[in-house]
Scaffold this motif. Sequence first.
Motif, PDB file in Angstrom:
ATOM      1  N   LYS A  93      59.616  37.144  20.018  1.00 55.67           N
ATOM      2  CA  LYS A  93      59.459  38.133  21.081  1.00 55.67           C
ATOM      3  C   LYS A  93      59.893  39.515  20.617  1.00 55.67           C
ATOM      4  O   LYS A  93      60.750  39.661  19.743  1.00 55.67           O
ATOM      5  N   SER A  94      59.296  40.515  21.238  1.00 51.85           N
ATOM      6  CA  SER A  94      59.687  41.908  20.994  1.00 51.85           C
ATOM      7  C   SER A  94      60.978  42.209  21.744  1.00 51.85           C
ATOM      8  O   SER A  94      61.472  41.384  22.526  1.00 51.85           O
ATOM      9  N   ALA A  95      61.501  43.399  21.534  1.00 49.81           N
ATOM     10  CA  ALA A  95      62.743  43.788  22.223  1.00 49.81           C
ATOM     11  C   ALA A  95      62.568  43.797  23.735  1.00 49.81           C
ATOM     12  O   ALA A  95      63.506  43.511  24.481  1.00 49.81           O
ATOM     13  N   GLU A  96      61.366  44.106  24.211  1.00 48.57           N
ATOM     14  CA  GLU A  96      61.103  44.126  25.653  1.00 48.57           C
ATOM     15  C   GLU A  96      60.578  42.788  26.166  1.00 48.57           C
ATOM     16  O   GLU A  96      60.200  42.678  27.327  1.00 48.57           O
ATOM     17  N   GLY A  97      60.553  41.775  25.301  1.00 49.18           N
ATOM     18  CA  GLY A  97      60.217  40.438  25.751  1.00 49.18           C
ATOM     19  C   GLY A  97      58.762  40.054  25.630  1.00 49.18           C
ATOM     20  O   GLY A  97      58.362  38.990  26.135  1.00 49.18           O
ATOM     21  N   ARG A  98      57.948  40.857  24.972  1.00 47.19           N
ATOM     22  CA  ARG A  98      56.547  40.481  24.765  1.00 47.19           C
ATOM     23  C   ARG A  98      56.449  39.432  23.669  1.00 47.19           C
ATOM     24  O   ARG A  98      57.135  39.514  22.649  1.00 47.19           O
ATOM     25  N   ASP A  99      55.567  38.476  23.869  1.00 53.58           N
ATOM     26  CA  ASP A  99      55.323  37.469  22.843  1.00 53.58           C
ATOM     27  C   ASP A  99      54.537  38.084  21.696  1.00 53.58           C
ATOM     28  O   ASP A  99      53.565  38.814  21.914  1.00 53.58           O
ATOM     29  N   LEU A 100      54.964  37.772  20.471  1.00 53.98           N
ATOM     30  CA  LEU A 100      54.249  38.198  19.267  1.00 53.98           C
ATOM     31  C   LEU A 100      53.427  37.022  18.765  1.00 53.98           C
ATOM     32  O   LEU A 100      53.925  35.893  18.698  1.00 53.98           O
ATOM     33  N   TYR A 101      52.181  37.290  18.375  1.00 53.48           N
ATOM     34  CA  TYR A 101      51.268  36.219  18.019  1.00 53.48           C
ATOM     35  C   TYR A 101      50.672  36.414  16.633  1.00 53.48           C
ATOM     36  O   TYR A 101      50.328  37.539  16.240  1.00 53.48           O
ATOM     37  N   VAL A 102      50.508  35.270  15.946  1.00 48.15           N
ATOM     38  CA  VAL A 102      49.745  35.204  14.702  1.00 48.15           C
ATOM     39  C   VAL A 102      48.582  34.256  14.930  1.00 48.15           C
ATOM     40  O   VAL A 102      48.775  33.125  15.403  1.00 48.15           O
ATOM     41  N   LEU A 103      47.365  34.713  14.616  1.00 45.26           N
ATOM     42  CA  LEU A 103      46.183  33.871  14.710  1.00 45.26           C
ATOM     43  C   LEU A 103      45.881  33.312  13.325  1.00 45.26           C
ATOM     44  O   LEU A 103      45.675  34.067  12.376  1.00 45.26           O
ATOM     45  N   ILE A 104      45.899  31.993  13.194  1.00 39.32           N
ATOM     46  CA  ILE A 104      45.605  31.320  11.933  1.00 39.32           C
ATOM     47  C   ILE A 104      44.130  30.933  11.905  1.00 39.32           C
ATOM     48  O   ILE A 104      43.623  30.338  12.869  1.00 39.32           O
ATOM     49  N   ALA A 105      43.446  31.261  10.817  1.00 39.50           N
ATOM     50  CA  ALA A 105      42.062  30.845  10.605  1.00 39.50           C
ATOM     51  C   ALA A 105      42.032  29.939   9.380  1.00 39.50           C
ATOM     52  O   ALA A 105      42.290  30.396   8.260  1.00 39.50           O
ATOM     53  N   SER A 106      41.741  28.655   9.593  1.00 39.87           N
ATOM     54  CA  SER A 106      41.783  27.678   8.501  1.00 39.87           C
ATOM     55  C   SER A 106      40.685  26.643   8.678  1.00 39.87           C
ATOM     56  O   SER A 106      40.633  25.952   9.702  1.00 39.87           O
ATOM     57  N   LYS A 107      39.799  26.505   7.685  1.00 40.90           N
ATOM     58  CA  LYS A 107      38.730  25.509   7.720  1.00 40.90           C
ATOM     59  C   LYS A 107      39.316  24.092   7.686  1.00 40.90           C
ATOM     60  O   LYS A 107      38.687  23.148   8.176  1.00 40.90           O
ATOM     61  N   ASP A 108      40.512  23.948   7.124  1.00 39.75           N
ATOM     62  CA  ASP A 108      41.165  22.641   7.040  1.00 39.75           C
ATOM     63  C   ASP A 108      42.016  22.336   8.270  1.00 39.75           C
ATOM     64  O   ASP A 108      42.700  21.311   8.299  1.00 39.75           O
TER      65      ASP A 108
END
Length: 615
Positions: A93-108
């Motif tokens: 989360k950020s300092a103000e409480g927002r969720d931080l996201y990573v999008l994974i792209a994987s053929k496997d």
Amino acid sequence: MNTPSIALFLLLSAPGLSAQNNPEPIRPASVFEPPAASKVRSLKESTAASPPELLTTEEKTEYRETGDYAEAVALARELEKRSRFAKLLPIGKSAEGRDLYVLIASKDRAFTPEQARKTGKPVVFVQNGIHAGEIAGKSAMLMLLRDLLTSGRHAALLDRVIVANLLVFNADGHEKRSRYHRMNQNGPEAMGFRGTAQRLNLNRDYMKADAPEMQAWLRFYNAWRPHLLIDHHVTDGMDFQYDITVDMPMNGDVAMPLARWTSAAFLPALFEQMQREGHVIGPYGYFDSLQPERGFRIEIFSPRYSQGYAAVRNRAGLLVETHSLKAFRTRVWAHYDVTLKALETLAADPGAIVAAASQADKATIGLGGSSATLYLEGKLSAESEPHVFRGLTPEKLPAPLAGGEYTAYRLPAVDVNTKIFRTVEVRKGATLPEAYVVPAAWTEVIARLRLHGVESETLRASRRFQCGQYTLHDPRLSTQPFEGRIRVDVRTSEERSLCEVPAGSVLVKLNQPAARVAANLLEPDAPDSLLRWGFFHSLFERKEYFSAYVMEPFAQRMLEANPGLRTEFEKKLKEDAAFAASQRARLEWFYQRSPYAEPGYRQYPVLRVWSEGYR
């Protein structure tokens, strides 16, 4: 009236800040756009292949505007929904409480670090919006991921690489949108703020890791250990022909296997492919168009910066800087293409970067206790080579308000024959011990080491070592805060002796891949050491003092007992007039040599240790 309304009222009531007093935002523009920017082929093809519901705000507004953070998350969720090869991971989360996201792209469908490692494929970690006003990378990556995952364009790349995309690193800054951010930038109409909600610059925080966003980033990075980090930025400064400049560590600041891969394989191919697409690409650095004879000089980055941090973690880091004066659409195009071409370059030989990273880890494991000098800080050498700078014509214009003149840039475009300085030599280095010992009391230091993925163990019993300990001389604390901290510079000297390390101390052995980051955190002379970032300020504060009426007679007794001390004292009197003139300095000299000297004062508590009997 609630509190936010009161704050807004006060802001708009301040002199010079009311909306009616503000002129329209200035939108400076470059006088030169690459000819291919009129076509932006890759962007147009991406938009044409997309269903309307997956279009970004940028595409819908002809690149006048950028979407908010909620839109980026919603589009990423939709990509996850439509493709079985996508997974959206919250990483913190950020300092103000927002969720931080990573999008994974994987053929496997390798959506965990362990699964990704089993594929043997390189992992490319792309981050956007570390400076939230520099947001073209966010737009480009949403389009590129759409092409990788849903439209079928470039989908074959996922046969050979895994992509992890941090949607927006500085999510809080992204939402502090204003038409008046980044005066030197040409669009979008409203953009985010450079700093976080805590007013921290994340691209100075990689080592000290004060921001919750950075702490979340480090946990993800430690787990995944991506082979290539791509960090999307937009640079300010002079106008020139380049729509994109890049930087990668490839001197002593990175392990040799990665330096060779970067300089011989990756960058030449990347430049060639970008030029083929019509981009004007060059190295990131500094050039004075009014003094071209001084040459072009690359910038030297320490590990507080993204690509510098990747280097001490034995991984490749690509800094991408599009230019603030180019059109927003041009910048999105450049970010899209440079990421695509980086992926294509890796896909042509995916094993090369995996092997280079593995070799770098193995080389780093052998640094502890060896005679090799580890690079800590560099400087440009006098070595140069011919270089063509793709510039514009500088023009001096009168500056009646500021006084004097300022430099503006005009057509025609000018290719300047000059020289480039890009060879970095060691300014500060260190031979490494077999291990470091951190006393148990320094809990914040221990926590930072663990946050960085540095392996350590807590001693259950006392142990004897050959120890080296630094004394810290002439501390110079900065007079202004930098990134929320008061930095300090010191001189160091080291003394070695056999010592007994108590149980509970934390032992950091350097036969590990994280040895470079451990050394950069714990060697005081490193530019981003924890000492220089202010984690040890209490070492410079005296806790005990003496009175002259006690010290003077005791000093006389010291001279009577030690004739050699008298010789040393008299020599000091002759050579140092300021010392000779100061009663307090003279008594302080004796105090520091007496058994009453305060233990621990200006003594760096982190020990450099070797196995007992080392010589």
